[in-house]
Design an enzyme around this catalytic site. Structure first.
Site, mmCIF file in Angstrom:
data_model
loop_
_atom_site.group_PDB
_atom_site.id
_atom_site.type_symbol
_atom_site.label_atom_id
_atom_site.label_comp_id
_atom_site.label_asym_id
_atom_site.label_seq_id
_atom_site.Cartn_x
_atom_site.Cartn_y
_atom_site.Cartn_z
ATOM 1 N N LYS A 1 2.259 6.403 1.719
ATOM 2 C CA LYS A 1 1.743 4.953 2.439
ATOM 3 C C LYS A 1 0.157 5.378 2.300
ATOM 4 O O LYS A 1 -0.210 6.505 2.770
ATOM 5 C CB LYS A 1 2.181 5.009 3.952
ATOM 6 C CG LYS A 1 1.989 4.068 4.706
ATOM 7 C CD LYS A 1 2.820 4.089 5.868
ATOM 8 C CE LYS A 1 2.371 2.691 6.984
ATOM 9 N NZ LYS A 1 3.492 2.986 8.086
ATOM 10 N N ARG B 1 15.473 -2.308 3.004
ATOM 11 C CA ARG B 1 15.286 -2.880 4.377
ATOM 12 C C ARG B 1 16.134 -4.241 4.492
ATOM 13 O O ARG B 1 16.463 -4.824 3.352
ATOM 14 C CB ARG B 1 14.128 -3.275 4.394
ATOM 15 C CG ARG B 1 13.017 -2.115 4.249
ATOM 16 C CD ARG B 1 11.798 -2.643 3.250
ATOM 17 N NE ARG B 1 10.778 -1.537 3.027
ATOM 18 C CZ ARG B 1 9.882 -1.003 3.788
ATOM 19 N NH1 ARG B 1 9.359 -1.536 4.742
ATOM 20 N NH2 ARG B 1 9.249 0.164 3.383
ATOM 21 N N ARG C 1 6.220 10.365 3.082
ATOM 22 C CA ARG C 1 6.990 10.305 4.117
ATOM 23 C C ARG C 1 8.673 10.481 3.291
ATOM 24 O O ARG C 1 8.502 10.144 2.232
ATOM 25 C CB ARG C 1 7.106 9.078 4.979
ATOM 26 C CG ARG C 1 7.001 8.123 4.054
ATOM 27 C CD ARG C 1 6.683 6.722 5.195
ATOM 28 N NE ARG C 1 6.539 5.509 4.391
ATOM 29 C CZ ARG C 1 6.661 4.267 4.940
ATOM 30 N NH1 ARG C 1 6.734 4.151 6.285
ATOM 31 N NH2 ARG C 1 6.632 3.168 4.339
ATOM 32 N N ASP D 1 -6.097 -3.984 1.185
ATOM 33 C CA ASP D 1 -6.966 -3.167 0.189
ATOM 34 C C ASP D 1 -5.983 -2.096 -0.003
ATOM 35 O O ASP D 1 -6.271 -1.197 -0.919
ATOM 36 C CB ASP D 1 -8.170 -2.413 1.133
ATOM 37 C CG ASP D 1 -7.788 -1.904 2.322
ATOM 38 O OD1 ASP D 1 -6.468 -1.685 2.854
ATOM 39 O OD2 ASP D 1 -8.594 -1.401 3.241
ATOM 40 N N ARG E 1 0.770 -1.326 0.151
ATOM 41 C CA ARG E 1 -0.045 0.259 0.015
ATOM 42 C C ARG E 1 0.876 1.418 -0.124
ATOM 43 O O ARG E 1 0.485 2.195 0.537
ATOM 44 C CB ARG E 1 -0.872 0.012 1.591
ATOM 45 C CG ARG E 1 -0.130 -0.211 2.741
ATOM 46 C CD ARG E 1 -0.777 0.349 3.665
ATOM 47 N NE ARG E 1 -0.395 0.054 5.068
ATOM 48 C CZ ARG E 1 -0.913 0.330 6.153
ATOM 49 N NH1 ARG E 1 -2.047 0.766 6.062
ATOM 50 N NH2 ARG E 1 -0.143 0.217 7.358
ATOM 51 N N ASP F 1 8.910 2.923 9.128
ATOM 52 C CA ASP F 1 7.482 1.973 9.484
ATOM 53 C C ASP F 1 7.123 2.232 10.732
ATOM 54 O O ASP F 1 6.907 1.036 11.468
ATOM 55 C CB ASP F 1 7.909 0.498 8.855
ATOM 56 C CG ASP F 1 7.735 0.405 7.594
ATOM 57 O OD1 ASP F 1 7.346 1.530 6.928
ATOM 58 O OD2 ASP F 1 7.725 -0.797 7.162
ATOM 59 N N ASP G 1 11.576 -6.448 7.941
ATOM 60 C CA ASP G 1 11.012 -5.675 6.671
ATOM 61 C C ASP G 1 10.852 -4.337 7.032
ATOM 62 O O ASP G 1 10.626 -3.430 6.216
ATOM 63 C CB ASP G 1 9.905 -6.369 5.792
ATOM 64 C CG ASP G 1 8.708 -6.700 6.816
ATOM 65 O OD1 ASP G 1 8.790 -7.471 7.822
ATOM 66 O OD2 ASP G 1 7.612 -5.806 7.098
ATOM 67 N N ASN G 2 10.770 -4.018 8.558
ATOM 68 C CA ASN G 2 10.563 -2.828 9.034
ATOM 69 C C ASN G 2 11.950 -2.264 9.471
ATOM 70 O O ASN G 2 12.237 -1.319 10.238
ATOM 71 C CB ASN G 2 9.810 -2.831 10.060
ATOM 72 C CG ASN G 2 8.336 -3.142 9.631
ATOM 73 O OD1 ASN G 2 8.026 -2.678 8.306
ATOM 74 N ND2 ASN G 2 7.328 -3.471 10.366
HETATM 75 P P1 AMP Z 1 3.706 -3.492 8.086
HETATM 76 O O1 AMP Z 1 3.873 -4.537 9.130
HETATM 77 O O2 AMP Z 1 2.736 -2.502 8.225
HETATM 78 O O3 AMP Z 1 5.145 -2.917 7.892
HETATM 79 O O4 AMP Z 1 3.414 -4.214 6.764
HETATM 80 C C1 AMP Z 1 3.785 -5.736 6.514
HETATM 81 C C2 AMP Z 1 3.477 -5.904 5.074
HETATM 82 O O5 AMP Z 1 1.962 -5.783 4.831
HETATM 83 C C3 AMP Z 1 3.949 -4.883 4.096
HETATM 84 O O6 AMP Z 1 4.527 -5.533 2.658
HETATM 85 C C4 AMP Z 1 2.704 -3.990 3.580
HETATM 86 O O7 AMP Z 1 2.809 -3.394 2.588
HETATM 87 C C5 AMP Z 1 1.515 -4.802 3.742
HETATM 88 N N1 AMP Z 1 0.363 -4.239 4.060
HETATM 89 C C6 AMP Z 1 0.139 -3.663 5.184
HETATM 90 N N2 AMP Z 1 -1.228 -3.183 5.327
HETATM 91 C C7 AMP Z 1 -1.569 -3.290 4.181
HETATM 92 C C8 AMP Z 1 -2.795 -3.057 3.329
HETATM 93 N N3 AMP Z 1 -3.808 -2.370 3.895
HETATM 94 N N4 AMP Z 1 -3.085 -3.315 2.097
HETATM 95 C C9 AMP Z 1 -2.058 -3.758 1.365
HETATM 96 N N5 AMP Z 1 -0.929 -4.212 1.916
HETATM 97 C C10 AMP Z 1 -0.805 -3.940 3.307
HETATM 98 MG MG MG Z 2 6.423 -2.275 6.930
#
Ligand code: AMP
Ligand code: MG
Length: 486
Positions: free
Chosen positions: A111, A181, A174, A123, A91, A260, A250-251
């Protein structure tokens, strides 16, 4: 002429196509500017005088780009709560690498900008509250001197986003040194068709650690550099009581910046077991676990880098292990340096670690507020009444005073220096929540958030009338929860 003075370049697109997908910013019915970081826009050379808010909103979300801009979603993998997964910007969107007047190259990243080929079942959207949360906390971290991505703007999309209930949708813009990463290196290693790993190693070195290019083993030098940067970063988090909340690989940025922001929060009462994230039921990412988790994440980076370090597997493993082992000492040194400064200790002494640990142990036993206790010391010492009532504290206080006296420095100068590293104002959870509730409520009242931001922009200077901003949650903050995937 665009509404923001973007000077875009996208060197990331020179990597093999497996590293990204071309994604264009999505047209929005009525983008509306909610927050705009004017000071940052000026610093980045983006500011354009006399631009209407509507035009600015469009520019911030990539709907007014210079011709030939290449926008993309990045591919990466990651260990999430210990489990490997193929991920990517689901996203998010890289608008471009902006070249600042000072010659820096920074990622401009959206984001909540809509689903990408990496969205899996998501979504692709983001709700207004969490985007404002990232904005305020990342800006507070910057003001505290912690390396971090910055927040340029939050724009309301005019769409609804479902997260148990309907929310307003928003896009955060951002700015970071990059979004490379640990998980991106894991991705390169997992999909190593041809030279993907080596290409990414070279790219990361060029972007963040150019000196490593001249090392005998550049990939090993890169690992050492990231280990050093992360040791410094985590020491800073720990010294300000910051809990990232979702330290998946990944963060974790290769640059050593905090990125993140999700379920992050600041600790009030000192307790290494503090966890706020609702999904972190095991306390994997608890405050006190962060150094160990950082090292665990760096071990995943080391594994990914092995083939690039040396063709001889055993040799690569030995070298990578030694680099990883450097983390512990680097972290301890960085943390001790910061904590010494917080206590006004300018000359190293063998007793310093005990002095620091004993104070922390006292805070934990007495459920003392971490930030306030340290700031109180920087005002000249803990109150007499508190010491009278607590023999252990009085004894600690005497030891500390004796230690300061032995340094033979001007006490006022020491206290002034302490006040420059012990913040009065941190983003207190209850204040952040109140500001977000007002901003996302029926009145869409941003004034609470704007006042909070103004206070947090100057965290070390105590100002009359702002006492409430320095106080912990009057309700005690028990059971405070933060949420992920928002
Ligand atoms: P995060 O834990 O927020 O860093 O997200 C982990 C992974 O999930 C990343 O690859 C994000 O791009 C994906 N992600 C988180 N929320 C969404 C969303 N609402 N729609 C699509 N991908 C998401
Ligand atoms: Mg992330």
């Amino acid at each position: 002429m665009t509404a923001l003075h973007w000077r875009f370049d996208t060197t990331f697109a020179s990597l093999p196509e497996a590293f990204y997908a071309h994604v264009s910013p999505r047209a929005l019915p009525s983008p509306e500017l909610v927050m705009f970081n004017e000071a940052l826009a000026i610093e980045l050379g983006l500011a354009n005088a006399q631009v209407a808010p509507e035009a600015l909103a469009k520019a911030c979300v990539g709907l007014d780009l210079p011709a030939h801009t290449v926008t993309l979603a990045q591919a990466y993998a990651g260990h999430q709560f210990g489990h490997f997964a193929m991920l990517g910007d689901g996203r998010a969107l890289l608008l471009g690498e902006h070249l600042t007047p000072a010659g820096r190259r920074v990622d401009i990243h959206l984001k909540g900008s809509g689903p990408t080929p990496f969205a899996r079942r998501g979504d692709g959207l983001a709700a207004l509250g969490p985007m404002l949360r990232e904005y305020v906390i990342s800006e507070a971290m910057h003001a505290l001197g912690v390396p971090t991505s910055r927040s340029l703007s939050v724009v309301r999309t005019g769409e609804r986003v479902w997260r148990e209930r309907a929310n307003e949708g928003a896009i955060l813009t951002r700015v970071a040194a990059s979004h490379l990463r640990v998980g991106m290196m894991e991705y390169a290693a997992a999909r190593d068709e041809g030279q993907h790993l080596l290409r990414l190693v070279d790219y990361a070195i060029g972007r963040h650690y150019p000196d490593c290019a001249h090392a005998k083993r550049p990939a090993l030098a890169l690992l050492e550099a990231v280990v050093a940067a992360q040791a410094e970063l985590i020491a800073q988090w720990m010294s300000v009581g910051f809990i990232h909340g979702v330290m998946n690989t990944d963060n974790m940025a290769l640059s050593g910046e905090t990125i993140d922001y999700g379920p992050c929060a600041f600790m009030d009462v000192y307790d290494p077991a503090t966890v706020f994230s609702s999904i972190d039921t095991q306390g994997r990412y608890a405050y006190g676990n962060q150094p160990a988790i950082a090292q665990w994440n760096l071990a995943r980076l080391a594994e990914a880098l092995l083939p690039a370090i040396d063709p001889d597997e055993d040799e690569a493993l030995t070298l990578a292990r030694a680099a990883l082992e450097g983390f512990g000492q680097r972290y301890r040194e960085a943390y001790l340096r910061r904590m010494r400064a917080k206590l006004g200790l300018t000359t190293p002494d063998g007793e310093d670690v005990a002095l620091i640990e004993d104070l922390l142990a006292w805070m934990q036993t007495h459920q003392a507020d971490y930030t306030q206790t340290l700031r109180q010391l920087a005002r000249g010492g803990l109150p007499e009444a508190q010491r009278q009532a607590d023999a252990a504290l009085a004894q600690w206080h005497d030891r500390w005073q004796a230690r300061l006296a032995a340094q033979g420095e001007n006490l006022e100068a020491t206290l002034t220096a302490m006040r420059a590293v012990n913040p009065v104002y941190i983003p207190r959870n209850h204040l952040v929540e109140a500001a977000l509730a007002a901003a996302t409520g029926p009145e869409a009242d941003l004034s609470v958030l704007e006042r909070l931001l103004a206070v947090l922009q100057n965290p070390f200077e105590e100002r009359a009338g702002l006492e409430a901003y320095a106080e912990p949650d009057p309700q005690g903050g028990v059971g405070y929860r933060t949420f992920c995937g928002t």
